[in-house]
Design a protein around this motif. Structure first.
Motif, PDB file in Angstrom:
ATOM      1  N   UNK A  98       0.831  -1.211   0.000  1.00 50.78           N
ATOM      2  CA  UNK A  98       0.000   0.000   0.000  1.00 50.78           C
ATOM      3  C   UNK A  98       0.860   1.254   0.000  1.00 50.78           C
ATOM      4  N   UNK A  99       1.983   1.222   0.709  1.00 48.50           N
ATOM      5  CA  UNK A  99       2.886   2.365   0.698  1.00 48.50           C
ATOM      6  C   UNK A  99       3.409   2.639  -0.692  1.00 48.50           C
ATOM      7  N   UNK A 100       3.768   1.575  -1.412  1.00 45.30           N
ATOM      8  CA  UNK A 100       4.229   1.741  -2.780  1.00 45.30           C
ATOM      9  C   UNK A 100       3.158   2.296  -3.686  1.00 45.30           C
ATOM     10  N   UNK A 101       1.941   1.789  -3.565  1.00 47.89           N
ATOM     11  CA  UNK A 101       0.832   2.287  -4.386  1.00 47.89           C
ATOM     12  C   UNK A 101       0.568   3.759  -4.098  1.00 47.89           C
ATOM     13  N   UNK A 102       0.586   4.139  -2.822  1.00 52.00           N
ATOM     14  CA  UNK A 102       0.332   5.526  -2.442  1.00 52.00           C
ATOM     15  C   UNK A 102       1.442   6.448  -2.931  1.00 52.00           C
ATOM     16  N   UNK A 151       2.844   6.177  -5.730  1.00 46.95           N
ATOM     17  CA  UNK A 151       2.729   6.294  -7.177  1.00 46.95           C
ATOM     18  C   UNK A 151       3.355   5.161  -7.959  1.00 46.95           C
ATOM     19  N   UNK A 152       3.777   4.095  -7.269  1.00 50.62           N
ATOM     20  CA  UNK A 152       4.390   2.974  -7.969  1.00 50.62           C
ATOM     21  C   UNK A 152       3.326   2.080  -8.606  1.00 50.62           C
ATOM     22  N   UNK A 153       3.680   1.469  -9.709  1.00 50.64           N
ATOM     23  CA  UNK A 153       2.809   0.495 -10.358  1.00 50.64           C
ATOM     24  C   UNK A 153       2.995  -0.862  -9.684  1.00 50.64           C
ATOM     25  N   UNK A 154       2.009  -1.736  -9.839  1.00 48.33           N
ATOM     26  CA  UNK A 154       2.085  -3.058  -9.222  1.00 48.33           C
ATOM     27  C   UNK A 154       3.323  -3.829  -9.689  1.00 48.33           C
ATOM     28  N   UNK A 155       3.640  -3.733 -10.972  1.00 44.07           N
ATOM     29  CA  UNK A 155       4.817  -4.431 -11.489  1.00 44.07           C
ATOM     30  C   UNK A 155       6.095  -3.922 -10.842  1.00 44.07           C
ATOM     31  N   UNK A 156       6.136  -2.626 -10.593  1.00 41.12           N
ATOM     32  CA  UNK A 156       7.291  -2.012  -9.956  1.00 41.12           C
ATOM     33  C   UNK A 156       7.460  -2.532  -8.534  1.00 41.12           C
ATOM     34  N   UNK A 157       6.343  -2.580  -7.796  1.00 42.81           N
ATOM     35  CA  UNK A 157       6.368  -3.064  -6.415  1.00 42.81           C
ATOM     36  C   UNK A 157       6.800  -4.526  -6.393  1.00 42.81           C
ATOM     37  N   UNK A 158       6.268  -5.312  -7.324  1.00 41.05           N
ATOM     38  CA  UNK A 158       6.620  -6.727  -7.386  1.00 41.05           C
ATOM     39  C   UNK A 158       8.106  -6.908  -7.666  1.00 41.05           C
ATOM     40  N   UNK A 159       8.635  -6.095  -8.582  1.00 41.16           N
ATOM     41  CA  UNK A 159      10.055  -6.210  -8.926  1.00 41.16           C
ATOM     42  C   UNK A 159      10.943  -5.866  -7.723  1.00 41.16           C
ATOM     43  N   UNK A 160      10.603  -4.789  -7.010  1.00 40.73           N
ATOM     44  CA  UNK A 160      11.402  -4.383  -5.864  1.00 40.73           C
ATOM     45  C   UNK A 160      11.305  -5.393  -4.720  1.00 40.73           C
ATOM     46  N   UNK A 161      10.134  -6.016  -4.565  1.00 39.77           N
ATOM     47  CA  UNK A 161       9.940  -6.971  -3.472  1.00 39.77           C
ATOM     48  C   UNK A 161      10.436  -8.368  -3.826  1.00 39.77           C
ATOM     49  N   UNK A 162      10.735  -8.600  -5.105  1.00 37.34           N
ATOM     50  CA  UNK A 162      11.157  -9.920  -5.531  1.00 37.34           C
ATOM     51  C   UNK A 162      10.041 -10.940  -5.498  1.00 37.34           C
ATOM     52  N   UNK A 163       8.806 -10.474  -5.738  1.00 38.56           N
ATOM     53  CA  UNK A 163       7.632 -11.339  -5.700  1.00 38.56           C
ATOM     54  C   UNK A 163       6.920 -11.313  -7.046  1.00 38.56           C
ATOM     55  N   UNK A 164       6.052 -12.292  -7.248  1.00 35.19           N
ATOM     56  CA  UNK A 164       5.241 -12.317  -8.453  1.00 35.19           C
ATOM     57  C   UNK A 164       4.122 -11.298  -8.383  1.00 35.19           C
ATOM     58  N   UNK A 165       3.646 -10.886  -9.555  1.00 34.02           N
ATOM     59  CA  UNK A 165       2.580  -9.891  -9.615  1.00 34.02           C
ATOM     60  C   UNK A 165       1.328 -10.387  -8.904  1.00 34.02           C
ATOM     61  N   UNK A 166       1.007 -11.684  -9.024  1.00 37.44           N
ATOM     62  CA  UNK A 166      -0.200 -12.225  -8.385  1.00 37.44           C
ATOM     63  C   UNK A 166      -0.119 -12.100  -6.863  1.00 37.44           C
ATOM     64  N   UNK A 167       1.060 -12.259  -6.297  1.00 35.61           N
ATOM     65  CA  UNK A 167       1.229 -12.119  -4.850  1.00 35.61           C
ATOM     66  C   UNK A 167       0.971 -10.678  -4.412  1.00 35.61           C
ATOM     67  N   UNK A 168       1.473  -9.711  -5.199  1.00 36.18           N
ATOM     68  CA  UNK A 168       1.263  -8.301  -4.872  1.00 36.18           C
ATOM     69  C   UNK A 168      -0.224  -7.957  -4.946  1.00 36.18           C
ATOM     70  N   UNK A 169      -0.911  -8.503  -5.940  1.00 40.94           N
ATOM     71  CA  UNK A 169      -2.353  -8.267  -6.070  1.00 40.94           C
ATOM     72  C   UNK A 169      -3.092  -8.829  -4.851  1.00 40.94           C
ATOM     73  N   UNK A 170      -2.669  -9.990  -4.382  1.00 44.88           N
ATOM     74  CA  UNK A 170      -3.295 -10.598  -3.196  1.00 44.88           C
ATOM     75  C   UNK A 170      -3.065  -9.733  -1.965  1.00 44.88           C
ATOM     76  N   UNK A 171      -1.832  -9.274  -1.766  1.00 43.90           N
ATOM     77  CA  UNK A 171      -1.543  -8.403  -0.620  1.00 43.90           C
ATOM     78  C   UNK A 171      -2.371  -7.122  -0.690  1.00 43.90           C
ATOM     79  N   UNK A 172      -2.517  -6.576  -1.885  1.00 38.73           N
ATOM     80  CA  UNK A 172      -3.325  -5.369  -2.039  1.00 38.73           C
ATOM     81  C   UNK A 172      -4.778  -5.636  -1.663  1.00 38.73           C
TER      82      UNK A 172
END
Length: 283
Positions: free
Chosen positions: A232-236, A238-259
């Motif tokens: 949520x901090x990343x989204x707030x 201005x980061x895109x989901x793909x960006x957050x996933x790349x920085x966290x080393x996680x898959x996009x589906x995992x980031x969507x679930x956390x969101x």
């Protein structure tokens, strides 16, 4: 077939929807304003320099620019100008537009819902009298005496189309056919400039801003897990989901679930709700 001309002006349009006929490919001459905008990329003074750069294309009293994050989701990039209007009017009006006023915009609503142009940049012309009466028309056009607008929606990299609009007040008069032609030729370049400015700003701000916003959210909602708060901090920030996933080393589906989990705990349904929740949270 020659495009029709609106009554009272010489700007060619192809239909009442505001579609502007393609320009003849006017070159955009280098200018001190354009050089200034390039030098200000990623900096706080970019909006003023971008407005100066427009003088060589289609001089405007003010402008607004958004990233189209997805169908019906606009994020304000910057806004400037508005001399003679209320303080910070361009930004305030642009925030209202991103928050939902775009739905009342007959020239751009369909393209925003579609998530952007299919391929080539889209140029639209919108005069005040062609906007149906609404709070949008009153607050963004009639009260500030805005008379005319040219808008461009164009791809600008990272999968985020850029929507930017130029405005003229009653004192400045309407845009001309030559203005529209030059903007048609320069639209993709100007959108790329705005997209690069956004990328540089977002690169400079996260992850420090994202981490600070995540901490603030966890204080306001202790039920959030560290990962949910970080997303949520990343989204707030201005980061895109793909960006957050790349920085966290996680898959996009995992980031969507956390969101999804975080939004449920926070009681919000989208990024705008998330930003409101953060604004309400104690520092």
């Amino acid at each position: 077939m020659r495009p029709a001309t609106l009554a009272g002006g010489d700007l060619p349009v192809a239909s009442p929807s505001g579609r502007v006929a393609p320009g003849p490919g006017f070159p955009v001459p280098p200018s001190p304003g354009l050089a200034g905008a390039v030098l200000a990329l990623g900096e706080s003074g970019f909006a003023a320099r971008f407005l100066d750069a427009l003088d060589a294309v289609a001089p405007a009293d003010m402008f607004s620019a958004f990233a189209l994050e997805g169908p019906g989701v606009l994020r304000l990039l910057c806004a400037g100008g508005g001399q003679g209007c209320a303080p910070d009017f361009p930004r305030t009006a642009s925030q209202h537009y991103a928050g939902g006023y775009w739905r009342h915009d007959p020239a751009m609503a369909a393209a925003v819902v579609a998530g952007g142009p299919a391929a080539a940049p889209l140029l639209r012309h919108q005069r005040r009298e062609r906007i149906p009466r609404s709070h949008y028309r009153t607050l963004c056009y009639e009260e500030p005496r805005v008379l005319d607008r040219l808008s461009v929606l164009a791809p600008a990299g990272e999968g985020r189309p850029i929507l930017f609009s130029l405005y003229r007040t009653q004192e400045a008069g309407c845009f001309s056919a030559a203005d529209a032609a030059r903007l048609s030729a320069a639209g993709a370049v100007l959108a790329a400039l705005l997209g690069k400015h956004d990328a540089l700003r977002r690169f400079a701000q996260p992850p420090r801003m994202a981490a600070a916003l995540a901490t603030r959210l966890q204080r306001a909602c202790p039920e959030l897990s560290p990962r949910e708060a970080a997303v949520c901090g990343g989204l707030a920030a201005g980061q895109a989901l793909k960006e957050i996933a790349r920085e966290a080393g996680l898959g996009l589906s995992s980031i969507v679930t956390y969101r999804k989990r975080a939004y449920a705990k926070l009681g919000v349904g989208d990024r705008r709700g998330l930003l409101r929740r953060i604004e309400e949270a104690p520092d």
